[in-house]
Structure formats: C-alpha cells, structure tokens
Motif scaffolding. Structure first.
Motif, PDB file in Angstrom:
ATOM      1  N   GLN A  36       0.838  -1.189   0.000  1.00 32.92           N
ATOM      2  CA  GLN A  36       0.000   0.000   0.000  1.00 32.92           C
ATOM      3  C   GLN A  36       0.880   1.249   0.000  1.00 32.92           C
ATOM      4  OE1 GLN A  36      -3.458  -0.346   0.005  1.00 32.92           O
ATOM      5  NE2 GLN A  36      -3.051  -2.535  -0.092  1.00 32.92           N
ATOM      6  N   ASP A  50      -4.699   2.457  -1.837  1.00 36.65           N
ATOM      7  CA  ASP A  50      -4.440   1.305  -2.692  1.00 36.65           C
ATOM      8  C   ASP A  50      -3.469   1.720  -3.802  1.00 36.65           C
ATOM      9  OD1 ASP A  50      -5.045  -0.357  -5.252  1.00 36.65           O
ATOM     10  OD2 ASP A  50      -5.860  -1.559  -3.608  1.00 36.65           O
ATOM     11  N   ARG A  51      -2.355   1.023  -3.923  1.00 38.48           N
ATOM     12  CA  ARG A  51      -1.323   1.443  -4.877  1.00 38.48           C
ATOM     13  C   ARG A  51      -1.743   1.242  -6.324  1.00 38.48           C
ATOM     14  NH1 ARG A  51       1.876  -2.816  -6.871  1.00 38.48           N
ATOM     15  NH2 ARG A  51       1.449  -4.787  -5.853  1.00 38.48           N
ATOM     16  N   ARG A  52      -2.704   0.384  -6.584  1.00 37.30           N
ATOM     17  CA  ARG A  52      -3.147   0.142  -7.972  1.00 37.30           C
ATOM     18  C   ARG A  52      -4.241   1.105  -8.416  1.00 37.30           C
ATOM     19  NH1 ARG A  52      -2.423  -5.280  -6.114  1.00 37.30           N
ATOM     20  NH2 ARG A  52      -0.621  -6.225  -7.140  1.00 37.30           N
ATOM     21  N   THR A  53      -5.210   1.348  -7.521  1.00 39.22           N
ATOM     22  CA  THR A  53      -6.373   2.157  -7.905  1.00 39.22           C
ATOM     23  C   THR A  53      -6.302   3.596  -7.410  1.00 39.22           C
ATOM     24  OG1 THR A  53      -7.614   1.617  -5.906  1.00 39.22           O
ATOM     25  CG2 THR A  53      -7.824   0.089  -7.791  1.00 39.22           C
TER      26      THR A  53
END
Length: 181
Positions: A36, A50-53
């Motif tokens: 994160q 959230d590191r992706r979203t």
C-alpha cells in the motif's frame, strides 16, 4: 487542501491527485509498505491508499503532531513531535499501538537493518528501537548534523551534512564507519 500527486513510474506523467485533508495543514509524509501507499499529515490523519487504484482504503487519527512516517516489520511507525513519541500502527487493522517515548528530537525515521531508527540531528545520534518490544537501545553517535536515514546492504546509512560524510552503522555491533563524500 493538501494532497499527494500520483505520477507514472515510467515517464513521470501526472496521473491525478489524492486529497488527504482540508485546511491549512503544511506537512505531509508519504511511504510505501505492505503493498500500500501511506500518507500522514500534520493534523495526525494517517491514510492508506491502494497502490493500484489510488483509492483511499482507510484512515485513522494518530496524533496532532505527526511529523514523520516509515513502514517496516509489519507496521507503520509514526513520529509525533508534540509528544516526543513514535507510534506503531498495524497495517491491516489501522489500530495504533502503544506510543514509544523517544529522548531528544525525532528528525527522521527508518525501519530496516533490524530496527526502527530515530534520528536526532542536534544530538548527532540515531537510536535503534526493537520493533517487537518497543525497547530503545543505546544511541549511536554519527557525524555532524545528520539529516537523513536509509537502510540496505545489511546496514543503516546516515548522511551527515555538517561534515560532508556518510556513516554506515552495523546493526549487530553498532560499529560506525564514516566515509567522506
């Protein structure tokens, strides 16, 4: 309002902003850990992203004087200038643990090389903290006006702006090697 910018890791192209707090807060600290991204602002709001979203997935109040942040050993470690403490926060539950009183100033934090390390620039020392018990070990003297910490290659590294050196601390023996730069 205060926030952080999200940028592409490949070409540094702006991808958008993430708002952290409203008002005239002047400081924010960011780190990554546990998959994160984490940010804490001066009013004490710790935010999990959230590191992706880039979606905010949780927040918790960790104290009015939040002044630093690092991740390691399964926790976040938040410095608080007002209380002179470092507080571990569980990455999953966001539950703050027992604050650890630190003698002197807390000018930087680093989790790695077997400990959580607190830097006191004016005293010229770093203090290792056992991440399991919160116990402080003896401070380790480094160069003049140390300003930044990093861990890697089985050591803690300290930049010393006052004398133009870098100190390498062996985390097992606390022996210090100093290199001119």
């Amino acid at each position: 309002d205060i926030g952080i910018a999200r940028v592409s890791a490949t070409d540094l192209r702006p991808l958008g902003d993430i708002e952290l707090a409203e008002g005239s807060i002047v400081s924010a600290y960011v780190t990554a850990g546990g998959g994160q991204v984490w940010a804490v602002v001066g009013n004490g709001q710790l935010t999990r992203i959230d590191r992706r979203t880039a979606e905010v997935t949780g927040t918790v109040d960790v104290g009015q004087g939040a002044s630093g942040l690092t991740a390691g050993f399964g926790a976040l470690w938040v410095a608080d200038d007002l209380t002179g403490t470092i507080t571990p926060v569980d990455m999953e539950t966001l539950q703050p643990g027992t604050p650890i009183a630190i003698p002197g100033d807390i000018d930087d934090l680093e989790a790695g090389a077997g400990a959580v390390w607190s830097l006191d620039t004016d005293a010229g020392v770093v203090t290792p903290i056992d991440p399991d018990t919160g116990a402080l070990d003896s401070p380790v003297r480094v160069g003049v006006r140390p300003t930044d910490l990093a861990s890697g290659l089985d050591a803690l590294w300290v930049t010393n702006n006052g004398d133009g050196t870098i100190s390498k601390i062996d985390p097992v023996t606390s022996n210090v090697q100093t290199f001119e730069i």
